[in-house]
Motif scaffolding. Structure first.
Motif, PDB file in Angstrom:
ATOM      1  N   HIS A  42       0.819  -1.211   0.000  1.00 47.18           N
ATOM      2  CA  HIS A  42       0.000   0.000   0.000  1.00 47.18           C
ATOM      3  C   HIS A  42       0.857   1.266   0.000  1.00 47.18           C
ATOM      4  CE1 HIS A  42      -2.944  -3.005   1.138  1.00 47.18           C
ATOM      5  NE2 HIS A  42      -3.896  -2.145   0.909  1.00 47.18           N
ATOM      6  N   SER A  43       2.077   1.158  -0.547  1.00 42.64           N
ATOM      7  CA  SER A  43       3.003   2.279  -0.481  1.00 42.64           C
ATOM      8  C   SER A  43       2.621   3.430  -1.407  1.00 42.64           C
ATOM      9  CB  SER A  43       4.424   1.809  -0.809  1.00 42.64           C
ATOM     10  OG  SER A  43       4.458   1.184  -2.091  1.00 42.64           O
ATOM     11  N   ASP A  44       1.694   3.195  -2.354  1.00 42.88           N
ATOM     12  CA  ASP A  44       1.268   4.290  -3.226  1.00 42.88           C
ATOM     13  C   ASP A  44       0.483   5.339  -2.441  1.00 42.88           C
ATOM     14  OD1 ASP A  44       2.445   3.114  -5.378  1.00 42.88           O
ATOM     15  OD2 ASP A  44       0.606   2.249  -6.188  1.00 42.88           O
ATOM     16  N   GLU A  45      -0.246   4.905  -1.416  1.00 44.01           N
ATOM     17  CA  GLU A  45      -1.049   5.832  -0.621  1.00 44.01           C
ATOM     18  C   GLU A  45      -0.357   6.227   0.675  1.00 44.01           C
ATOM     19  OE1 GLU A  45      -2.437   2.733  -1.443  1.00 44.01           O
ATOM     20  OE2 GLU A  45      -3.435   3.396  -3.284  1.00 44.01           O
ATOM     21  N   VAL A  46       0.183   5.266   1.391  1.00 41.24           N
ATOM     22  CA  VAL A  46       0.836   5.529   2.682  1.00 41.24           C
ATOM     23  C   VAL A  46       2.196   4.849   2.685  1.00 41.24           C
ATOM     24  CG1 VAL A  46       0.732   5.192   5.177  1.00 41.24           C
ATOM     25  CG2 VAL A  46      -1.372   5.694   3.900  1.00 41.24           C
ATOM     26  N   ARG A  47       3.251   5.635   2.852  1.00 40.70           N
ATOM     27  CA  ARG A  47       4.608   5.077   2.892  1.00 40.70           C
ATOM     28  C   ARG A  47       5.087   5.032   4.333  1.00 40.70           C
ATOM     29  NH1 ARG A  47       9.865   6.954   2.760  1.00 40.70           N
ATOM     30  NH2 ARG A  47       9.257   9.136   2.424  1.00 40.70           N
ATOM     31  N   ALA A  48       5.404   3.833   4.791  1.00 43.95           N
ATOM     32  CA  ALA A  48       5.919   3.663   6.148  1.00 43.95           C
ATOM     33  C   ALA A  48       7.406   4.019   6.142  1.00 43.95           C
ATOM     34  CB  ALA A  48       5.709   2.231   6.626  1.00 43.95           C
ATOM     35  N   ALA A  49       7.722   5.240   6.576  1.00 47.68           N
ATOM     36  CA  ALA A  49       9.121   5.681   6.586  1.00 47.68           C
ATOM     37  C   ALA A  49       9.927   4.899   7.605  1.00 47.68           C
ATOM     38  CB  ALA A  49       9.194   7.171   6.894  1.00 47.68           C
ATOM     39  N   ALA A  50       9.286   4.480   8.682  1.00 50.79           N
ATOM     40  CA  ALA A  50       9.952   3.685   9.711  1.00 50.79           C
ATOM     41  C   ALA A  50       8.890   3.049  10.596  1.00 50.79           C
ATOM     42  CB  ALA A  50      10.891   4.554  10.547  1.00 50.79           C
ATOM     43  N   ILE A  51       9.253   1.919  11.219  1.00 53.55           N
ATOM     44  CA  ILE A  51       8.370   1.246  12.173  1.00 53.55           C
ATOM     45  C   ILE A  51       9.191   1.005  13.434  1.00 53.55           C
ATOM     46  CG2 ILE A  51       6.897  -0.746  12.619  1.00 53.55           C
ATOM     47  CD1 ILE A  51       6.641  -1.097   9.576  1.00 53.55           C
ATOM     48  N   GLN A  56      11.842   5.599  22.539  1.00 49.70           N
ATOM     49  CA  GLN A  56      13.165   6.153  22.296  1.00 49.70           C
ATOM     50  C   GLN A  56      13.523   6.122  20.809  1.00 49.70           C
ATOM     51  OE1 GLN A  56      15.063   7.757  24.454  1.00 49.70           O
ATOM     52  NE2 GLN A  56      16.553   8.186  22.826  1.00 49.70           N
ATOM     53  N   GLU A  57      13.146   5.019  20.136  1.00 46.27           N
ATOM     54  CA  GLU A  57      13.403   4.930  18.699  1.00 46.27           C
ATOM     55  C   GLU A  57      12.656   6.020  17.942  1.00 46.27           C
ATOM     56  OE1 GLU A  57      13.060   1.170  16.703  1.00 46.27           O
ATOM     57  OE2 GLU A  57      13.755   0.074  18.468  1.00 46.27           O
ATOM     58  N   VAL A  58      11.427   6.289  18.352  1.00 44.87           N
ATOM     59  CA  VAL A  58      10.639   7.348  17.722  1.00 44.87           C
ATOM     60  C   VAL A  58      11.363   8.680  17.854  1.00 44.87           C
ATOM     61  CG1 VAL A  58       8.492   8.681  17.834  1.00 44.87           C
ATOM     62  CG2 VAL A  58       8.440   6.191  18.059  1.00 44.87           C
ATOM     63  N   LEU A  59      11.798   8.999  19.066  1.00 47.26           N
ATOM     64  CA  LEU A  59      12.461  10.280  19.310  1.00 47.26           C
ATOM     65  C   LEU A  59      13.789  10.377  18.563  1.00 47.26           C
ATOM     66  CD1 LEU A  59      11.704  10.642  23.130  1.00 47.26           C
ATOM     67  CD2 LEU A  59      10.573  11.805  21.217  1.00 47.26           C
ATOM     68  N   GLU A  60      14.531   9.269  18.490  1.00 49.85           N
ATOM     69  CA  GLU A  60      15.801   9.282  17.773  1.00 49.85           C
ATOM     70  C   GLU A  60      15.583   9.525  16.279  1.00 49.85           C
ATOM     71  OE1 GLU A  60      17.648   5.583  18.710  1.00 49.85           O
ATOM     72  OE2 GLU A  60      18.262   6.203  20.728  1.00 49.85           O
ATOM     73  N   LEU A  61      14.548   8.917  15.712  1.00 51.82           N
ATOM     74  CA  LEU A  61      14.248   9.120  14.299  1.00 51.82           C
ATOM     75  C   LEU A  61      13.878  10.574  14.020  1.00 51.82           C
ATOM     76  CD1 LEU A  61      12.212   5.845  13.716  1.00 51.82           C
ATOM     77  CD2 LEU A  61      14.305   6.467  12.493  1.00 51.82           C
ATOM     78  N   LEU A  62      13.093  11.162  14.917  1.00 52.09           N
ATOM     79  CA  LEU A  62      12.688  12.556  14.737  1.00 52.09           C
ATOM     80  C   LEU A  62      13.869  13.498  14.949  1.00 52.09           C
ATOM     81  CD1 LEU A  62       9.216  12.447  16.534  1.00 52.09           C
ATOM     82  CD2 LEU A  62       9.660  12.424  14.073  1.00 52.09           C
ATOM     83  N   HIS A  63      14.685  13.219  15.962  1.00 53.12           N
ATOM     84  CA  HIS A  63      15.893  14.023  16.174  1.00 53.12           C
ATOM     85  C   HIS A  63      16.833  13.919  14.972  1.00 53.12           C
ATOM     86  CE1 HIS A  63      15.450  15.701  20.143  1.00 53.12           C
ATOM     87  NE2 HIS A  63      15.131  14.527  20.675  1.00 53.12           N
ATOM     88  N   GLY A  64      16.797  12.755  14.309  1.00 57.86           N
ATOM     89  CA  GLY A  64      17.666  12.542  13.159  1.00 57.86           C
ATOM     90  C   GLY A  64      17.180  13.215  11.881  1.00 57.86           C
ATOM     91  N   GLY A  65      16.024  13.848  11.949  1.00 59.02           N
ATOM     92  CA  GLY A  65      15.549  14.606  10.791  1.00 59.02           C
ATOM     93  C   GLY A  65      14.331  14.049  10.091  1.00 59.02           C
ATOM     94  N   LEU A  66      13.824  12.879  10.503  1.00 59.39           N
ATOM     95  CA  LEU A  66      12.622  12.324   9.880  1.00 59.39           C
ATOM     96  C   LEU A  66      11.433  13.232  10.192  1.00 59.39           C
ATOM     97  CD1 LEU A  66      11.296  10.013   8.316  1.00 59.39           C
ATOM     98  CD2 LEU A  66      10.919   8.844  10.500  1.00 59.39           C
ATOM     99  N   ARG A  67      10.681  13.595   9.158  1.00 55.92           N
ATOM    100  CA  ARG A  67       9.534  14.484   9.333  1.00 55.92           C
ATOM    101  C   ARG A  67       8.309  13.860   8.677  1.00 55.92           C
ATOM    102  NH1 ARG A  67      12.362  15.846  12.611  1.00 55.92           N
ATOM    103  NH2 ARG A  67      13.217  17.914  13.102  1.00 55.92           N
ATOM    104  N   PRO A  68       7.646  12.958   9.383  1.00 52.01           N
ATOM    105  CA  PRO A  68       6.472  12.301   8.807  1.00 52.01           C
ATOM    106  C   PRO A  68       5.266  13.240   8.738  1.00 52.01           C
ATOM    107  CG  PRO A  68       6.709  11.689  11.099  1.00 52.01           C
ATOM    108  CD  PRO A  68       7.927  12.512  10.755  1.00 52.01           C
ATOM    109  N   ASN A  69       4.368  12.963   7.801  1.00 43.62           N
ATOM    110  CA  ASN A  69       3.091  13.687   7.769  1.00 43.62           C
ATOM    111  C   ASN A  69       2.200  13.250   8.918  1.00 43.62           C
ATOM    112  OD1 ASN A  69       3.498  12.909   4.425  1.00 43.62           O
ATOM    113  ND2 ASN A  69       3.524  15.039   5.096  1.00 43.62           N
ATOM    114  N   VAL A  70       2.266  11.948   9.248  1.00 41.78           N
ATOM    115  CA  VAL A  70       1.416  11.388  10.300  1.00 41.78           C
ATOM    116  C   VAL A  70       2.258  10.490  11.194  1.00 41.78           C
ATOM    117  CG1 VAL A  70      -0.658  10.032  10.815  1.00 41.78           C
ATOM    118  CG2 VAL A  70      -0.577  11.435   8.738  1.00 41.78           C
TER     119      VAL A  70
END
Length: 260
Positions: A42-51, A56-70
């Motif tokens: 289903h990557s045409d509609e929603v792309r899972a940038a990370a799971i 802590q993993e969430v915060l590290e990904l965001l600190h690293g520059g990941l900017r998800p829409n949702v």
């Protein structure tokens, strides 16, 4: 596309869309594996940038520059918990991404607590269907025009599926695009014009589109789903006959307009 007289025909404008980028976080390995498998189809509609597996993993990904829409967070997330993650995101990101919290509700008291705790965010109660989850993530990450197109595409697919159109045939994709062009057009369109729009979009000859639709109609007749057989009778053909492209498209578009 041009008319027979050489005049340029205006192609109906469909909204430009792109995949919604989402960051998912689940404590459960099963949830992460299920999400990973579903996202691949289903990557045409929603792309899972990370799971992610932890807060802590969430915060590290965001600190690293990941900017998800949702941002989709399991309410049972740990190390740290979801409330701490949300608090830090509130001070870290501007603007904040849309947030969907997945809340298990074993009892009414827990439901009331969850609603109070996450009142400023979107909430989806568990259990949920994966398609429903992706539909909600896409809605949250798009504007009204993009979401309207997404909804209409689903309606097109529902009608094609009901008539027995094989999704694996290229005619299925061409028919979906033709139906969308017809819905977005300012005035009624001839089937030949719609085929030209699709041919131009795909970079192919119009005869290729026509042949693909013929093959799809023949396959639908072979499957013999009730809506197709009923349309045959309405079109003056035997119930087990094969509809012309024009007859098929007219019936599909009528049912689609009724549905939407």
């Amino acid at each position: 596309p041009q008319t027979a007289g050489g005049k340029t025909r205006k192609t109906p404008n469909l909204p430009k869309t792109s995949a919604v980028v989402a960051l998912f976080a689940f404590s459960s390995r099963l949830d992460r594996d299920t999400m990973s498998l579903f996202a691949k189809t289903h990557s045409d509609e929603v792309r899972a940038a990370a799971i992610a597996a932890t807060g802590q993993e969430v915060l590290e990904l965001l600190h690293g520059g990941l900017r998800p829409n949702v941002l989709v967070l399991d309410a049972l997330l740990t190390k740290p918990g979801v409330t701490e993650v949300l608090q830090e995101i509130g001070t870290m990101l501007d603007p904040e991404p849309a947030v969907l919290v997945l809340v298990p509700v074993p009892e009414e008291a827990a439901a009331r607590k969850a609603l109070r705790l996450f009142s400023q965010y979107q909430i989806m109660l568990r259990p949920y269907g994966m398609k429903n989850l992706f539909d909600e993530v896409y809605r949250m990450g798009t504007n009204e025009d993009e979401h309207q197109l997404y909804y209409l595409r689903q309606c097109c697919d529902d009608v094609l599926d009901a008539y027995g159109a094989p999704e694996t045939l290229s005619g299925y994709r061409y028919a979906e695009r033709m139906l969308l062009y017809a819905l977005y057009a300012e005035r009624p369109q001839q089937i030949g014009s719609l085929q030209q729009y699709v041919a131009a979009e795909e970079g192919i000859e119009i005869g290729t589109v026509t042949s693909a639709l013929n093959r799809m109609s023949a396959a639908m007749a072979k499957r013999g789903e009730e809506p197709y057989r009923t349309l045959c009778l309405r079109s003056g053909r035997p119930a087990d006959g094969v509809l012309s492209n024009g007859q098929l498209f007219k019936g599909l578009l009528k049912d689609l307009r009724d549905k939407t």
